[in-house]
Design a protein around this motif. Sequence first.
Motif, mmCIF file in Angstrom:
data_model
loop_
_atom_site.group_PDB
_atom_site.id
_atom_site.type_symbol
_atom_site.label_atom_id
_atom_site.label_comp_id
_atom_site.label_asym_id
_atom_site.label_seq_id
_atom_site.Cartn_x
_atom_site.Cartn_y
_atom_site.Cartn_z
ATOM 1 N N ALA A 46 1.219 7.677 2.283
ATOM 2 C CA ALA A 46 1.013 9.116 2.119
ATOM 3 C C ALA A 46 1.970 9.866 3.043
ATOM 4 N N LEU B 245 -1.993 11.376 -6.346
ATOM 5 C CA LEU B 245 -2.564 10.163 -5.733
ATOM 6 C C LEU B 245 -1.893 8.939 -6.348
ATOM 7 N N TYR C 297 -4.921 4.554 1.889
ATOM 8 C CA TYR C 297 -3.465 4.658 1.796
ATOM 9 C C TYR C 297 -2.808 4.370 3.142
ATOM 10 N N ASN D 220 8.299 -0.014 -2.318
ATOM 11 C CA ASN D 220 7.129 0.834 -2.116
ATOM 12 C C ASN D 220 7.572 2.284 -2.028
ATOM 13 N N THR E 1 0.831 -1.198 0.000
ATOM 14 C CA THR E 1 0.000 0.000 0.000
ATOM 15 C C THR E 1 0.865 1.247 0.000
ATOM 16 N N PRO E 2 0.747 2.123 -1.010
ATOM 17 C CA PRO E 2 1.547 3.358 -1.014
ATOM 18 C C PRO E 2 1.313 4.165 0.256
ATOM 19 N N LEU F 176 -2.257 12.271 4.051
ATOM 20 C CA LEU F 176 -2.748 12.719 2.727
ATOM 21 C C LEU F 176 -3.075 14.210 2.812
ATOM 22 N N GLN G 8 -3.289 2.570 -6.354
ATOM 23 C CA GLN G 8 -3.517 1.545 -5.334
ATOM 24 C C GLN G 8 -3.316 0.156 -5.935
ATOM 25 N N THR H 75 6.777 6.431 -0.629
ATOM 26 C CA THR H 75 6.118 7.449 0.176
ATOM 27 C C THR H 75 5.889 8.628 -0.762
ATOM 28 N N ALA I 277 -6.370 9.983 4.486
ATOM 29 C CA ALA I 277 -5.568 8.832 4.061
ATOM 30 C C ALA I 277 -6.258 7.524 4.414
#
Length: 255
Positions: A15, A250, A42, A243, A12-13, A19, A253, A245, A37
Motif C-alpha cells: 500500500a 484495493l 497489505y 509486485n 503481498t501487494p 492504505l 491479495q 505498490t 493496511a
Amino acid sequence: MTPSLPAEFLQTPLAHRALHDKTQSRPENSRAAIRAAVEAGYGIEVDLQLTSDDRAMVFHDYDMARLTGQSGPIRQITATQASSTTLLHADDGIPTLDEVLDLVAGKVPLLIELKDQDGAMGTDVGALEQDAVRALQGYDGPLALMSFNPNSVAELARLAPDLPRGLVTSSYDPQDWPLSEETCSHLRAIPDFDRVGASFISHEVHDLARPRVAELKSKGVPILCWTVRSPEQEAEARKVADNVTFEGYLAAQPG
C-alpha cells in the motif's frame, strides 16, 4: 554478500504511503493508514524525511503545506514540533519512524523509502540514514529500505550491511525532476545498482518496458513498481514486475 529482499515483498501487494483514504480520515503515511493496511493484510510503503534535530519522520513531502496546511520545510522544525503538527484529514500529527515500527510490529512487510536529503541526488547524506538505522535496531519482521539517491543506498549499506536495500528508479523525465539533464540521464540508466549493493529496484510503472529493467530482471533481480492506480494497470505491470505498490483501489491479495 548483499542481503536478499525477503520473499514476502514478492507476494503481498504494498500500500503506497500506507492504505490511505482521506475521505475515511486516513491521510497518506498516517497512523490510521498504517493501521488499516495492517488490518487488511497489505504490505506497507512509507517515506522518511528528516527534522532539524535529525530525527526520521514518516512523511513524504519536503514542504508541509500539502499535507498539514502549514507551509515550510519539515527539515526546519524539530521532531517534537512535527509530531504536534496535525495532518489534514486526521486528528494527530506526523509520526516518527519509531512509532510506525511499533504499529507495524512485523505483522506485514514494511518498505521504507528515504527521501533524498542532498537536493540533487549527491553525496550530502548521512543523518537520515543514521537515524533510520538506529530506529531499526532489533526490529523483527520483513523489512527493506530504498531511495532514489544511490548515495543514500550506499550509506545504508555502510551503516547496516545486513538490511535489504534497493533503488527507486524512474524514466527521469527532466520536466518532472528538479535535476540537471546530466543527472537525469545518469540515474535513468541505473548504473549504480551493483556499486551500492542493491538487491532490488522499485521502478516507475509507466517505464517498465525499459531495457535496463529487463536486463536486471534477467539476472534474477526482484522488480517492484510504483505507483499502480487500477486493477487494469496492475495486470499490465505484473507482466514485468514481481509486485506492485498501489493506491486508490484495493489490490488483490495472494491466495
